[in-house]
Scaffold this motif. Structure first.
Motif, short mmCIF file in Angstrom:
data_model
loop_
_atom_site.label_atom_id
_atom_site.label_comp_id
_atom_site.label_asym_id
_atom_site.label_seq_id
_atom_site.Cartn_x
_atom_site.Cartn_y
_atom_site.Cartn_z
N UNK A 74 44.47 53.53 66.11
CA UNK A 74 45.54 52.39 66.11
C UNK A 74 45.34 51.81 64.69
N UNK A 75 46.54 51.15 64.17
CA UNK A 75 46.38 50.48 63.07
C UNK A 75 45.92 49.24 63.24
N UNK A 76 45.27 48.60 62.18
CA UNK A 76 44.52 47.17 62.40
C UNK A 76 44.88 46.55 61.00
N UNK A 77 44.70 45.22 61.22
CA UNK A 77 44.99 44.21 60.20
C UNK A 77 43.91 44.26 59.12
N UNK A 78 44.04 43.96 57.76
CA UNK A 78 43.19 44.00 56.92
C UNK A 78 43.35 42.95 55.78
N UNK A 79 42.28 42.63 55.27
CA UNK A 79 42.40 41.66 54.17
C UNK A 79 42.38 42.41 52.62
N UNK A 80 43.54 42.06 52.05
CA UNK A 80 43.71 42.63 50.67
C UNK A 80 42.84 42.00 49.76
N UNK A 81 41.91 42.80 49.01
CA UNK A 81 41.05 42.34 47.98
C UNK A 81 41.37 42.86 46.74
N UNK A 82 41.48 41.97 45.73
CA UNK A 82 41.80 42.74 44.22
C UNK A 82 40.56 42.02 43.33
N UNK A 83 40.61 42.80 42.31
CA UNK A 83 39.58 42.48 41.06
C UNK A 83 40.48 42.69 39.62
N UNK A 84 40.33 41.76 38.88
CA UNK A 84 40.84 42.06 37.50
C UNK A 84 39.98 41.32 36.60
N UNK A 85 40.07 41.82 35.20
CA UNK A 85 39.14 41.18 34.33
C UNK A 85 39.82 39.84 34.08
N UNK A 86 40.77 39.33 34.54
CA UNK A 86 41.08 37.83 34.24
C UNK A 86 40.33 36.89 35.20
N UNK A 87 39.93 37.63 36.23
CA UNK A 87 39.37 36.88 37.25
C UNK A 87 37.66 37.06 37.07
N UNK A 88 36.93 36.14 37.31
CA UNK A 88 35.64 36.03 37.06
C UNK A 88 34.90 36.53 38.24
N UNK A 103 45.40 51.30 38.02
CA UNK A 103 45.01 50.87 39.02
C UNK A 103 44.09 51.95 39.80
N UNK A 104 43.31 51.24 40.73
CA UNK A 104 42.29 52.43 41.54
C UNK A 104 42.05 51.48 42.80
N UNK A 105 41.78 52.36 43.96
CA UNK A 105 41.19 51.65 45.17
C UNK A 105 39.72 51.61 45.04
N UNK A 122 38.34 53.60 27.41
CA UNK A 122 38.55 54.61 26.88
C UNK A 122 38.90 54.62 25.44
N UNK A 123 39.48 55.88 24.92
CA UNK A 123 40.19 55.71 23.72
C UNK A 123 41.40 54.99 23.14
N UNK A 124 41.97 54.60 24.66
CA UNK A 124 43.23 53.87 24.34
C UNK A 124 43.26 52.48 25.14
N UNK A 125 42.04 51.92 25.05
CA UNK A 125 42.05 50.77 25.71
C UNK A 125 41.26 50.68 27.20
N UNK A 126 41.49 49.74 27.87
CA UNK A 126 40.78 49.49 29.21
C UNK A 126 41.47 50.80 30.19
N UNK A 127 40.63 51.22 31.06
CA UNK A 127 40.75 52.31 31.98
C UNK A 127 41.62 51.65 33.29
N UNK A 128 41.12 50.48 33.58
CA UNK A 128 41.64 49.80 34.74
C UNK A 128 42.10 48.41 34.38
N UNK A 129 43.28 47.93 34.93
CA UNK A 129 43.69 46.42 34.86
C UNK A 129 43.40 45.88 36.35
N UNK A 130 43.51 46.68 37.42
CA UNK A 130 43.27 46.18 38.55
C UNK A 130 42.42 47.21 39.57
N UNK A 131 41.61 46.71 40.24
CA UNK A 131 41.12 47.29 41.43
C UNK A 131 41.47 46.70 42.57
N UNK A 132 41.94 47.40 43.58
CA UNK A 132 42.08 47.05 45.02
C UNK A 132 41.37 47.51 46.13
N UNK A 133 41.50 47.00 47.19
CA UNK A 133 40.61 47.19 48.53
C UNK A 133 41.14 46.68 49.77
#
Length: 169
Positions: free
Chosen positions: A155-169, A78-80, A109-120
């Motif tokens: 101050x802390x603020x609310x955020x929308x969690x966004x994610x991306x995966x290969x299975x999502x178009x 995973x990565x941000x 990479x040589x052992x498959x996909x580098x990422x299964x999930x990207x988040x933000x």
């Protein structure tokens, strides 16, 4: 077009001065308070360091850099994900955004996909960026209270969690 900002045989694909210029453009357009809301990047030198120490790409159109994206906070497969598009090009880059996300989640990479999930996390008040991320194939599980730190407001603020995966178009 997506240009990797990387080092090949000891030479960067783009000069440091160009990257620092992107930071200045970000500041000039007032986007620094949005893109770097948490306060960890406040100078061109800090921006250059972030770009060099993460997986970074530049959005190109007609030979001009029109934005940038980078991945950091790597953990397992995973990565941000972060992005910035300059104002003159807002509303024009859905196709490039989709292409970028698909390219990133399909990196191998040589052992498959580098990422299964990207988040933000996008500040809940930044509706334009949220809509763009969703149009680019992002999914969300909604707003997370106090998920991000707003350096300017201290101050802390609310955020929308966004994610991306290969299975999502």
């Amino acid at each position: 077009m997506l240009l990797p900002y990387t080092e090949i045989d000891g030479i960067r694909t783009v000069k440091d001065s160009v990257i620092k210029g992107l930071f200045q453009m970000t500041v000039t357009e007032g986007l620094d308070k949005i893109v770097f809301y948490e306060g960890t990047v406040q100078t061109a030198d800090e921006f250059l360091r972030v770009m060099k120490n993460s997986m970074s790409w530049l959005f190109m159109k007609d030979g001009e850099i029109i934005g940038y994206t980078w991945l950091n906070r790597f953990e397992n497969k995973t990565a941000r994900h972060h992005f910035c598009v300059f104002k003159d090009h807002w509303g024009q880059l859905e196709e490039l955004g989709r292409y970028t996300i698909q390219r990133l989640v399909n990196l191998e990479s040589g052992d498959g996909y580098v990422f299964d999930l990207l988040t933000g996390f996008i500040p809940a008040w930044n509706e334009r960026a949220i809509k763009f991320a969703l149009k680019c194939g992002g999914k969300t599980h909604g707003v997370i209270p106090n998920a991000i730190w707003n350096h300017e407001k201290q101050q802390s603020e609310d955020a929308v969690f966004i994610y991306y995966t290969r299975s999502e178009p």
